[in-house]
Design a protein around this motif. Structure first.
Motif, PDB file in Angstrom:
ATOM      1  N   PHE A  64      31.892  31.989   3.539  1.00 46.13           N
ATOM      2  CA  PHE A  64      32.052  33.192   4.347  1.00 46.13           C
ATOM      3  C   PHE A  64      30.683  33.732   4.765  1.00 46.13           C
ATOM      4  N   ILE A  65      29.755  33.699   3.840  1.00 46.95           N
ATOM      5  CA  ILE A  65      28.417  34.196   4.148  1.00 46.95           C
ATOM      6  C   ILE A  65      27.743  33.305   5.193  1.00 46.95           C
ATOM      7  N   ARG A  66      28.043  32.006   5.105  1.00 52.64           N
ATOM      8  CA  ARG A  66      27.493  31.101   6.120  1.00 52.64           C
ATOM      9  C   ARG A  66      28.039  31.461   7.503  1.00 52.64           C
ATOM     10  N   VAL A  67      29.315  31.799   7.508  1.00 60.29           N
ATOM     11  CA  VAL A  67      29.918  32.209   8.775  1.00 60.29           C
ATOM     12  C   VAL A  67      29.226  33.457   9.314  1.00 60.29           C
ATOM     13  N   LEU A  68      28.981  34.409   8.418  1.00 54.97           N
ATOM     14  CA  LEU A  68      28.305  35.639   8.836  1.00 54.97           C
ATOM     15  C   LEU A  68      26.942  35.312   9.436  1.00 54.97           C
ATOM     16  N   LEU A  79      33.315  43.136   9.740  1.00 55.98           N
ATOM     17  CA  LEU A  79      34.746  43.430   9.661  1.00 55.98           C
ATOM     18  C   LEU A  79      35.544  42.401  10.446  1.00 55.98           C
ATOM     19  N   GLN A  80      35.016  42.061  11.621  1.00 51.40           N
ATOM     20  CA  GLN A  80      35.690  41.081  12.463  1.00 51.40           C
ATOM     21  C   GLN A  80      35.802  39.736  11.737  1.00 51.40           C
ATOM     22  N   CYS A  81      34.688  39.304  11.163  1.00 44.62           N
ATOM     23  CA  CYS A  81      34.674  38.019  10.460  1.00 44.62           C
ATOM     24  C   CYS A  81      35.566  38.073   9.229  1.00 44.62           C
ATOM     25  N   PHE A  82      35.531  39.220   8.540  1.00 43.11           N
ATOM     26  CA  PHE A  82      36.324  39.332   7.327  1.00 43.11           C
ATOM     27  C   PHE A  82      37.802  39.188   7.651  1.00 43.11           C
ATOM     28  N   ARG A  87      39.108  37.684  10.131  1.00 44.18           N
ATOM     29  CA  ARG A  87      39.416  36.314  10.511  1.00 44.18           C
ATOM     30  C   ARG A  87      39.426  35.379   9.314  1.00 44.18           C
ATOM     31  N   TYR A  88      38.510  35.665   8.419  1.00 44.71           N
ATOM     32  CA  TYR A  88      38.324  34.713   7.334  1.00 44.71           C
ATOM     33  C   TYR A  88      39.343  34.927   6.224  1.00 44.71           C
ATOM     34  N   PHE A  89      39.467  36.178   5.798  1.00 45.82           N
ATOM     35  CA  PHE A  89      40.356  36.450   4.679  1.00 45.82           C
ATOM     36  C   PHE A  89      41.664  37.088   5.114  1.00 45.82           C
ATOM     37  N   GLY A  90      41.712  37.464   6.372  1.00 47.26           N
ATOM     38  CA  GLY A  90      42.835  38.280   6.811  1.00 47.26           C
ATOM     39  C   GLY A  90      44.112  37.510   7.042  1.00 47.26           C
ATOM     40  N   HIS A  91      44.051  36.189   6.971  1.00 44.51           N
ATOM     41  CA  HIS A  91      45.218  35.419   7.347  1.00 44.51           C
ATOM     42  C   HIS A  91      46.290  35.502   6.280  1.00 44.51           C
ATOM     43  N   VAL A  92      47.433  36.082   6.653  1.00 46.83           N
ATOM     44  CA  VAL A  92      48.553  36.123   5.725  1.00 46.83           C
ATOM     45  C   VAL A  92      49.543  35.060   6.176  1.00 46.83           C
ATOM     46  N   PRO A  93      49.855  34.124   5.312  1.00 48.47           N
ATOM     47  CA  PRO A  93      50.786  33.072   5.724  1.00 48.47           C
ATOM     48  C   PRO A  93      52.135  33.677   6.075  1.00 48.47           C
ATOM     49  N   ARG A 102      41.427  29.094  13.645  1.00 46.97           N
ATOM     50  CA  ARG A 102      40.667  30.141  12.965  1.00 46.97           C
ATOM     51  C   ARG A 102      39.279  29.634  12.582  1.00 46.97           C
ATOM     52  N   GLU A 103      39.274  28.427  12.042  1.00 46.20           N
ATOM     53  CA  GLU A 103      37.997  27.856  11.625  1.00 46.20           C
ATOM     54  C   GLU A 103      37.078  27.686  12.828  1.00 46.20           C
ATOM     55  N   TYR A 104      37.699  27.275  13.936  1.00 46.25           N
ATOM     56  CA  TYR A 104      36.893  27.089  15.144  1.00 46.25           C
ATOM     57  C   TYR A 104      36.252  28.403  15.569  1.00 46.25           C
ATOM     58  N   LEU A 105      37.084  29.441  15.586  1.00 43.78           N
ATOM     59  CA  LEU A 105      36.567  30.754  15.999  1.00 43.78           C
ATOM     60  C   LEU A 105      35.446  31.205  15.084  1.00 43.78           C
TER      61      LEU A 105
END
Lengths: 467, 317
Positions: A8-12, A61-64, A66-72, A208-211
């Motif tokens: 996640f930090i790498r994404v940031l 917040l945006q990245c968070f 996207r990264y953790f916000g996905h609820v199946p 999501r990963e792409y974004l």
């Protein structure tokens, strides 16, 4: 989870947030203190350690999200195919187990060996039992095994989706569908529906990963390319991106050098203050007070050629001037071709695109360095002192007119520095109608400058010596 | 810190409740920041528009923990001698004068300069010991038994050099004094730094801090704040006045009204025995909320629109 946070930090970082290793450690300490149970709490906590400005916080917040916000999604709802009623033997039955596609499948599997085998596969089991956590874990595992993190361009999306589906064992479903089709089985739409759900989930994951990954990487890549491209080759539509780059650069330079200006050197003894201070100590000169020497802030006068021969460069040079004026105090900008005028106010009052356009319109034309230098001398010569740097941006192609070298010599004598940045390569200096070699003799420093990287280096040097 | 403090800061919820009992209604985020500051032993850099309770946060924390609040107001030119420590020059001077005789006795009989200096050396750095040290806020906070809340207010007003001075203190909670040595904090103080964002704080400092941005509160939160601070205002008026202030913040103003101004306004309305917002009264008291003539004018022009959507304003009498 640790790997997850690091990722996640790498994404940031790829989204232009600077996160140091020390902050990464802090982030781990935060997760240890707060736990993973409360998502909002964790988000706020991480934001506090990782995001250092309001701007960074919004990126975070945006990245968070996207990264953790996905609820199946709830599979039991989506899994219910629209055509379910047709499949059901007894649609009017209130019993839950009968309307549940999972039990229907299990019922059908009782006397179908192929279907039974399919239901035994882990991925199918997760789908049928609506075990969302297990399914998303499986998808994450698949993502890891195919190296989804490496995704860089959108053309890779299909490829990664395929590879992830393979890793998840989608082929079993595919094969079963072919088999069921052949037999025209009533549960066919159900199995098809499960396959679609799986595909959708995987496609979402890849998207999501792409974004997350690619958006940042693409931008970094673009920036790296743009800063090395010759300025006249950069297309107009990237102007905004370049503007951002230039601004960032100018800001960086300004931040690095503003501190130097503030330094106060120890000057002469301030007798009055020393004596006054000594009164408390019975007239003993205990503390000596010194008069500070405050360095005058350097003034920068920048002249930019906007004539036809350098039109493509001028756009960016003006852009650079505009940004410089934005971040540094005491910058005056001038534009010239056949005559010269001050554009500082124009820059201060208009947004960048408009300002550049106006400068072009007012001062564009055929070049006459002699006349322009004369205009400059009348406008600003008396303001040039030993704290002034004069930057001239132009190709020195004077259409064989009088170069008025005497004026430049004058400026050279009075100013702290005269710097000439020429977009042409050094080899072309002095060829044809170029007066560069002659002007060069009246400059403290002259350099070839045709991409942003060179520009940054030169300005850095410039500020170092004026600071 | 003692047991009681530990209990007060045991969880985010506890902090939230504790603050509320001290009359400071805060969002969850603020409580989280205090919790993390304590858990990670890190200072909190609080940013936000003026008047949202940045300083009050430190005040309340000190009250909650029942520890002293040590405050350092920053300004341009603030230096070590004002922030960290200073030698008590007058005392040093006085002592040398008083002890002159003694020194004479001491040095009597010494043959030559070398021996005199030798004898003096034996007494070491008497005049540069802790007795002659005047602790300023930062050092005071380090030496406070049982911990303290240290508030470094408006750090953006200080110079860059001062920020560098803070680095050692904020990351290791210690102060180095050349003549004495390193003084380490007996109990780690809780540190709050506030900034109004008039200039960028250096990255080095930011990296050492938790970053807390306090925005203007949501309407619901602001209502709770008003209820806690001005309990006598009745529910309907409270709702109305908060809605009005939120409307004001949407306008393009030089300085938007902050929480403290909302509280002041609520108090003024209470004094005027208002039980609902009326145009005239609002117009007369607008100067409590807005501090610039231009703002008052532009808000006054749009007063009816701002009051418009709450019809009970006129029917409430």
């Amino acid at each position: 989870m640790q790997a997850n946070l690091v990722n996640f930090i790498r994404v940031l970082r790829s989204h232009e947030m600077r996160v140091s290793p020390a902050e990464t450690l802090d982030a781990f300490a935060v997760t240890a203190a707060l736990g993973y149970a409360d998502r909002d709490l964790l988000r706020d906590g991480l934001a506090m350690t990782l995001a250092k400005t309001a701007e960074e916080e919004s990126i975070f917040l945006q990245c968070f999200e996207r990264y953790f916000g996905h609820v199946p999604p709830d599979l039991s709802r989506t899994a219910l195919p629209p055509a379910a009623d047709r499949v059901m033997e007894a649609p009017d039955l209130e019993d839950d187990s009968a309307t549940d596609p999972a039990s229907t499948l299990r019922l059908a599997a009782r006397d179908d060996a192929a279907l039974r085998a399919l239901l035994a596969k882990p991925v199918m089991r997760d789908l049928v039992t609506n075990d969302r956590t297990e399914l998303s874990l499986a998808i994450n595992r698949a993502a890891q095994s195919v190296g989804l993190r490496q995704i860089e361009v959108f053309t890779q999306k299909g490829q990664f989706t395929r590879r992830m589906l393979d890793a998840l064992g989608e082929e079993h479903l595919r094969r079963a569908i072919i088999e069921l089709e052949r037999r025209d089985s009533p549960v066919l739409p159900l199995v098809q529906r499960y396959r679609d759900i799986l595909r959708e989930q995987v496609r979402d994951r890849v998207e999501r990963e792409y974004l997350l990954q690619a958006a940042g990487k693409t931008r970094q890549f673009m920036d790296a390319i743009l800063s090395q491209t010759r300025l006249n080759a950069i297309e107009h539509r990237y102007l905004h991106r370049v503007h951002d780059l230039v601004r960032k650069m100018a800001r960086k330079l300004a931040a690095r050098h503003s501190r130097r200006r503030r330094r106060v050197q120890r000057g002469q003894l301030d007798m009055a203050r020393t004596l006054r201070g000594a009164m408390a100590h019975d007239g003993v000169l205990f503390n000596t007070c010194w008069r500070g020497v405050r360095r005058n802030r350097p003034q920068i006068l920048a002249l930019c050629d906007v004539s036809g021969s350098v039109a493509a460069y001028a756009k960016f040079l003006l852009l650079f001037l505009y940004s410089l004026q934005d971040v540094l105090p005491k910058v005056r900008s001038f534009a010239f071709s056949s005559h010269l005028g001050e554009v500082s106010r124009l820059f201060a009052e208009n947004p960048v695109e408009k300002a550049i356009e106006l400068a072009h319109r007012q001062y564009g034309g055929a070049t006459d360095y002699g006349a322009s230098l004369r205009d400059f001398a009348t406008l600003a010569m008396r303001d040039i002192d030993r704290d002034t740097s004069v930057i001239i941006l132009g190709d020195a192609r004077n259409n064989r007119g009088d170069p008025r070298l005497d004026l430049l010599r004058d400026i050279h004598r009075r100013a702290r520095r005269v710097i000439w940045l020429n977009p042409e390569s050094r080899r072309a200096w002095g060829t044809g109608d170029s007066d560069m070699l002659r002007y060069q003799s009246a400059c403290h420093f002259s350099a070839e400058c045709n991409n942003l990287r060179q520009l940054e280096r030169i300005v850095d040097q410039l500020l170092k010596s004026t600071g | 810190m003692h047991q009681q403090t530990l209990a007060q800061l045991a969880s985010v919820e506890r902090i939230e409740q504790g603050f509320e009992s001290c009359g400071y209604i805060c969002s969850r985020k603020i409580a989280t920041a205090v919790f993390l500051a304590f858990q990670l032993r890190k200072p909190v850099l609080v940013e936000g528009p003026p008047g949202v309770g940045k300083t009050e946060l430190a005040n309340t924390t000190a009250r909650l923990l029942d520890t002293p609040l040590i405050r350092l107001q920053c300004y341009e030119g603030l230096d070590e001698a004002k922030a960290l420590y200073e030698w008590k020059y007058s005392k040093q001077l006085l002592y040398t004068q008083v002890l002159k005789e003694q020194l004479g006795d001491l040095l009597r009989g010494a043959s030559g300069l070398a021996e005199s200096v030798e004898r003096l050396h034996r007494f070491g750095d008497i005049f540069y010991s802790e007795q002659f040290l005047e602790p300023r806020p930062l050092l005071k906070a380090m030496r406070q038994d049982g911990g303290a809340v240290l508030l470094i207010d408006e750090i953006d007003k200080s110079d860059y050099e001062f920020e560098s001075l803070l680095l050692e203190i904020l990351s290791d909670y210690q102060v180095s004094i050349p003549e004495i040595g390193t003084i380490k904090a007996r109990t780690t103080p809780l540190v709050f730094l506030t900034s109004n964002n008039t200039r960028d704080i250096s990255d080095a400092l930011k990296r050492r801090c938790l970053h807390l941005y306090i925005p203007f509160p949501s309407a619901a939160l602001e209502e709770r704040i008003i209820r806690s601070r001005v309990p006598d205002v009745d529910g309907r008026l409270r709702r109305q006045l908060v809605a009005f202030v939120h409307g004001l913040r949407q306008l393009d103003l030089k300085k938007a009204p902050a929480i403290s101004e909302t509280i002041d306004w609520a108090r003024s309305l209470l004094l005027l025995h208002a039980d609902s917002l009326e145009e005239d009264m609002v117009r007369d008291t607008l100067n409590v909320l807005l501090k610039f003539e231009d703002d008052i004018e532009s808000a006054g022009a749009q007063l009816r629109q701002l009051l418009g959507p709450s019809p009970p304003a006129s029917g409430g009498r």
